[in-house]
Design an enzyme around this catalytic site. Structure first.
Site, PDB file in Angstrom:
ATOM      1  N   CYS A  45       0.883  -1.173   0.000  1.00 24.37           N
ATOM      2  CA  CYS A  45       0.000   0.000   0.000  1.00 24.37           C
ATOM      3  C   CYS A  45       0.918   1.220   0.000  1.00 24.37           C
ATOM      4  O   CYS A  45       2.059   1.143   0.463  1.00 24.37           O
ATOM      5  CB  CYS A  45      -0.857  -0.060   1.257  1.00 24.37           C
ATOM      6  N   HIS A  46       0.417   2.360  -0.475  1.00 22.67           N
ATOM      7  CA  HIS A  46       1.318   3.509  -0.570  1.00 22.67           C
ATOM      8  C   HIS A  46       1.839   3.964   0.795  1.00 22.67           C
ATOM      9  O   HIS A  46       2.925   4.532   0.903  1.00 22.67           O
ATOM     10  CB  HIS A  46       0.666   4.675  -1.332  1.00 22.67           C
ATOM     11  N   THR A  47       1.092   3.684   1.861  1.00 22.92           N
ATOM     12  CA  THR A  47       1.550   4.081   3.201  1.00 22.92           C
ATOM     13  C   THR A  47       2.884   3.401   3.544  1.00 22.92           C
ATOM     14  O   THR A  47       3.762   4.013   4.164  1.00 22.92           O
ATOM     15  CB  THR A  47       0.461   3.758   4.249  1.00 22.92           C
ATOM     16  N   HIS A  67       1.411  -3.913   5.898  1.00 21.56           N
ATOM     17  CA  HIS A  67       0.205  -3.915   6.748  1.00 21.56           C
ATOM     18  C   HIS A  67      -1.026  -4.435   6.021  1.00 21.56           C
ATOM     19  O   HIS A  67      -2.077  -4.539   6.635  1.00 21.56           O
ATOM     20  CB  HIS A  67      -0.052  -2.505   7.291  1.00 21.56           C
ATOM     21  N   GLU A  68      -0.893  -4.764   4.729  1.00 20.84           N
ATOM     22  CA  GLU A  68      -2.054  -5.305   4.004  1.00 20.84           C
ATOM     23  C   GLU A  68      -1.749  -6.784   3.790  1.00 20.84           C
ATOM     24  O   GLU A  68      -0.828  -7.113   3.032  1.00 20.84           O
ATOM     25  CB  GLU A  68      -2.162  -4.561   2.651  1.00 20.84           C
ATOM     26  N   CYS A  97     -10.192  -2.471  20.716  1.00 22.60           N
ATOM     27  CA  CYS A  97     -10.070  -3.139  22.026  1.00 22.60           C
ATOM     28  C   CYS A  97     -11.427  -3.631  22.488  1.00 22.60           C
ATOM     29  O   CYS A  97     -11.535  -4.547  23.289  1.00 22.60           O
ATOM     30  CB  CYS A  97      -9.432  -2.212  23.051  1.00 22.60           C
ATOM     31  N   CYS A 100     -13.216   0.680  24.926  1.00 28.55           N
ATOM     32  CA  CYS A 100     -13.065   2.132  25.126  1.00 28.55           C
ATOM     33  C   CYS A 100     -14.266   2.894  24.548  1.00 28.55           C
ATOM     34  O   CYS A 100     -15.133   2.324  23.894  1.00 28.55           O
ATOM     35  CB  CYS A 100     -11.757   2.607  24.493  1.00 28.55           C
ATOM     36  N   CYS A 103     -14.561   2.452  20.786  1.00 28.11           N
ATOM     37  CA  CYS A 103     -15.053   1.131  20.375  1.00 28.11           C
ATOM     38  C   CYS A 103     -16.541   0.994  20.673  1.00 28.11           C
ATOM     39  O   CYS A 103     -17.261   0.294  19.971  1.00 28.11           O
ATOM     40  CB  CYS A 103     -14.249   0.030  21.057  1.00 28.11           C
ATOM     41  N   CYS A 111      -9.985   3.626  18.181  1.00 29.94           N
ATOM     42  CA  CYS A 111      -9.786   2.991  19.495  1.00 29.94           C
ATOM     43  C   CYS A 111      -8.700   3.701  20.306  1.00 29.94           C
ATOM     44  O   CYS A 111      -7.622   3.980  19.801  1.00 29.94           O
ATOM     45  CB  CYS A 111      -9.399   1.530  19.265  1.00 29.94           C
ATOM     46  N   ARG A 115      -5.527   2.518  18.174  1.00 26.30           N
ATOM     47  CA  ARG A 115      -5.649   3.302  16.935  1.00 26.30           C
ATOM     48  C   ARG A 115      -4.287   3.396  16.243  1.00 26.30           C
ATOM     49  O   ARG A 115      -3.242   3.245  16.870  1.00 26.30           O
ATOM     50  CB  ARG A 115      -6.176   4.702  17.233  1.00 26.30           C
ATOM     51  N   CYS A 175      -6.500  -3.438   4.062  1.00 28.12           N
ATOM     52  CA  CYS A 175      -6.274  -1.982   4.120  1.00 28.12           C
ATOM     53  C   CYS A 175      -6.976  -1.281   2.954  1.00 28.12           C
ATOM     54  O   CYS A 175      -8.091  -0.808   3.095  1.00 28.12           O
ATOM     55  CB  CYS A 175      -4.792  -1.600   4.162  1.00 28.12           C
ATOM     56  N   ARG A 370      -2.719  -3.164  -7.145  1.00 27.12           N
ATOM     57  CA  ARG A 370      -2.129  -3.900  -6.032  1.00 27.12           C
ATOM     58  C   ARG A 370      -1.264  -5.044  -6.554  1.00 27.12           C
ATOM     59  O   ARG A 370      -1.628  -5.731  -7.516  1.00 27.12           O
ATOM     60  CB  ARG A 370      -3.215  -4.467  -5.115  1.00 27.12           C
TER      61      ARG A 370
HETATM   62  P1  NAD Z   1      -1.318   4.815  -5.158  1.00 23.76           P
HETATM   63  O1  NAD Z   1       0.054   5.333  -5.256  1.00 23.76           O
HETATM   64  O2  NAD Z   1      -1.626   3.490  -5.749  1.00 23.76           O
HETATM   65  O3  NAD Z   1      -2.363   5.871  -5.769  1.00 23.76           O
HETATM   66  C1  NAD Z   1      -2.255   7.258  -5.568  1.00 23.76           C
HETATM   67  C2  NAD Z   1      -2.695   7.950  -6.860  1.00 23.76           C
HETATM   68  O4  NAD Z   1      -2.763   9.364  -6.616  1.00 23.76           O
HETATM   69  C3  NAD Z   1      -1.720   7.764  -8.023  1.00 23.76           C
HETATM   70  O5  NAD Z   1      -2.423   7.268  -9.151  1.00 23.76           O
HETATM   71  C4  NAD Z   1      -1.136   9.156  -8.245  1.00 23.76           C
HETATM   72  O6  NAD Z   1      -0.829   9.398  -9.617  1.00 23.76           O
HETATM   73  C5  NAD Z   1      -2.274  10.051  -7.754  1.00 23.76           C
HETATM   74  N1  NAD Z   1      -1.842  11.396  -7.337  1.00 23.76           N
HETATM   75  C6  NAD Z   1      -0.765  11.749  -6.599  1.00 23.76           C
HETATM   76  N2  NAD Z   1      -0.731  13.089  -6.415  1.00 23.76           N
HETATM   77  C7  NAD Z   1      -1.822  13.588  -7.032  1.00 23.76           C
HETATM   78  C8  NAD Z   1      -2.356  14.896  -7.197  1.00 23.76           C
HETATM   79  N3  NAD Z   1      -1.751  15.966  -6.671  1.00 23.76           N
HETATM   80  N4  NAD Z   1      -3.515  15.053  -7.896  1.00 23.76           N
HETATM   81  C9  NAD Z   1      -4.136  13.974  -8.437  1.00 23.76           C
HETATM   82  N5  NAD Z   1      -3.675  12.702  -8.324  1.00 23.76           N
HETATM   83  C10 NAD Z   1      -2.538  12.524  -7.632  1.00 23.76           C
HETATM   84  O7  NAD Z   1      -1.672   4.828  -3.577  1.00 23.76           O
HETATM   85  P2  NAD Z   1      -2.809   4.021  -2.762  1.00 23.76           P
HETATM   86  O8  NAD Z   1      -2.197   2.797  -2.172  1.00 23.76           O
HETATM   87  O9  NAD Z   1      -4.047   3.938  -3.575  1.00 23.76           O
HETATM   88  O10 NAD Z   1      -3.009   5.037  -1.523  1.00 23.76           O
HETATM   89  C11 NAD Z   1      -3.598   6.304  -1.738  1.00 23.76           C
HETATM   90  C12 NAD Z   1      -3.431   7.176  -0.499  1.00 23.76           C
HETATM   91  O11 NAD Z   1      -4.242   6.669   0.567  1.00 23.76           O
HETATM   92  C13 NAD Z   1      -2.017   7.215   0.062  1.00 23.76           C
HETATM   93  O12 NAD Z   1      -1.763   8.521   0.551  1.00 23.76           O
HETATM   94  C14 NAD Z   1      -2.069   6.235   1.219  1.00 23.76           C
HETATM   95  O13 NAD Z   1      -1.070   6.485   2.186  1.00 23.76           O
HETATM   96  C15 NAD Z   1      -3.446   6.541   1.739  1.00 23.76           C
HETATM   97  N6  NAD Z   1      -4.083   5.529   2.596  1.00 23.76           N
HETATM   98  C16 NAD Z   1      -4.816   5.995   3.647  1.00 23.76           C
HETATM   99  C17 NAD Z   1      -5.503   5.107   4.450  1.00 23.76           C
HETATM  100  C18 NAD Z   1      -6.366   5.593   5.580  1.00 23.76           C
HETATM  101  O14 NAD Z   1      -6.833   4.781   6.372  1.00 23.76           O
HETATM  102  N7  NAD Z   1      -6.644   6.894   5.677  1.00 23.76           N
HETATM  103  C19 NAD Z   1      -5.425   3.730   4.181  1.00 23.76           C
HETATM  104  C20 NAD Z   1      -4.707   3.303   3.063  1.00 23.76           C
HETATM  105  C21 NAD Z   1      -4.037   4.200   2.276  1.00 23.76           C
HETATM  106 ZN    ZN Z   2      -2.602   0.838   3.678  1.00 23.37          ZN
HETATM  107 ZN    ZN Z   3     -10.975   0.579  21.912  1.00 19.91          ZN
END
Ligand code: NAD
Ligand code: ZN
Ligand code: ZN
Length: 377
Positions: A45-47, A67-68, A97, A100, A103, A111, A115, A175, A370
């Protein structure tokens, strides 16, 4: 092996931005309320990439990212009653949990105990790592560290799923896909016939688009800087595409012009703070709701004029699409089993564990969605 140290292969991030190194590591037994999992499939995942690059995030190395994933319980620590060896599970980066205020709240999955914490590299029970090599600790990531054949996680960060579910597919529900779908269905909540803008058409954004399609959105506008995303996005119900590079005006103005003043809902899945601001400013006044999902750099600031909020726009954010991991994710997997949701179309690549660095290359090049990493070659 219950109660004993396991030696196994893990992909260790030793330095920011340098290829992961497959090494033999030691994985200690699970402690109080922890479980040790055998990971069978994991994906990127991108994170993971942000914390590996450590450009806008706090660096912490050596660390086992990931994490995925999907796996089975190998052994359980003291006090764990809801899981047993052999259970099929998805580890989740944010926990539940069950006790809390969060939850117990219907509205929150934040959580108090479990969290998401991106900076913590140790287990909460004793403040130490369960991974080591030659007596030196290797840090955890998001409480999951799935780029290892075995990992230790808190039992509250584990969703027990249908034993018939294929882990090589449903691992992506741990994820990205749940996050994107939940961001739309649980947080943005578009009504039938509404317009929805999705910023970022990676797996998370396309899952958000899928959520919009399920909710009956009339228009789904996809925004991405990478034009190769647009073909893929058609399979996910995206009806129109906007590439900010094709316009001189701010993208929120382009979207407002396309939609008679703004979209009804928007979901941001890029991690770019400029896109977050555009995602908020492109929603219609009076009723528009914007949801932030992307993970920003730690010092990013979100700036907009207060009048944009006074004009009755709503700004929200979510982790994991507001799903509670233990209570809700088994049901999301059931929806896949009943063919109500599809995950196959998000899986564009597969590699063996020793080729894990290829998954990073695909993501950095913006190729595919993915990439599943098979732990057993
Ligand atoms: P990814 O890299 O597969 O997709 C991101 C897309 O965004 C790409 O296609 C990229 O070209 C595009 N992009 C980047 N900058 C841009 C901009 N300024 N304008 C338009 N498009 C733009 O990533 P992913 O795995 O799909 O994750 C996406 C985001 O979600 C990441 O920031 C990731 O960390 C986040 N995320 C958050 C959570 C959460 O729980 N909040 C969970 C998972 C992932
Ligand atoms: Zn993720
Ligand atoms: Zn909790």
């Amino acid at each position: 092996m219950s109660g004993k140290v396991i030696r196994c292969k893990a992909a260790v991030a030793r330095e920011a931005g340098k290829p992961l190194v497959i090494e033999e590591v030691e994985v200690a037994p699970p402690q109080k309320m922890e479980v040790r999992l055998k990971i069978l499939f994991t994906s990127l995942c991108h994170t993971d990439v942000y914390f590996w690059e450590a450009k806008g995030q706090n660096p912490l190395f050596p660390r086992i990212l990931g994490h995925e994933a999907g796996g089975i319980v190998e052994s359980v620590g003291e006090g764990v009653t809801n899981l047993k060896p052999g259970d099929k599970v998805l580890p989740i980066f944010t926990g539940e949990c069950g006790e809390c205020r969060h939850c117990k709240s219907e509205e929150s999955n934040m959580c108090d105990l479990l969290r998401i914490n991106t900076d913590r590299g140790v287990m909460i029970n004793d403040g130490k790592t369960r991974f080591s090599k030659d007596g030196q600790p290797i840090y955890h990531f998001l409480g999951t560290s799935t780029f290892s054949e075995y990992t230790v996680v808190h039992s509250g960060c584990v969703a027990k799923i249908n034993p018939d579910a294929p882990l090589d597919k449903v691992c992506v529900l741990s994820c990205g896909i749940s996050t994107g779908m939940g961001a739309t269905l649980n947080v943005a909540k578009p009504k039938k016939g509404m317009s929805v803008a999705v910023f970022g058409l990676g797996a998370v954004g396309l899952a958000a688009a899928e959520g919009a399609r399920i909710a009956g959105a009339s228009r789904i506008i996809g925004i991405d800087l990478n034009p190769s995303r647009f073909n893929e996005a058609k399979k996910f119900g995206v009806t129109e595409f906007v590439n900010p590079k094709d316009h001189d005006k701010p993208i929120q103005e382009v979207i407002a012009a396309m939609t008679d003043g703004g979209v009804d809902r928007s979901v941001e899945c890029t991690g770019n703070v400029r896109a977050m601001i555009s995602a908020f400013e492109c929603v219609h006044d009076g009723w528009g709701v914007a949801v932030l999902v992307g993970v920003p750099n730690k010092d990013d600031e979100f700036k907009t004029l207060p009048v944009n909020l006074l004009n009755e726009r709503t700004l929200k954010g979510t982790f994991f699409g507001n799903y509670k991991p233990r209570s809700d994710i088994p049901g999301v997997v059931e929806k896949y089993m009943k063919k109500e949701i599809e995950v196959e179309k998000f899986i564009t690549h597969q590699v063996g564990f020793t080729d894990i660095n290829k998954a990073f290359d695909y993501m950095l090049k913006g190729e595919g969605l993915r990439c599943i990493i098979r732990m057993e070659a």
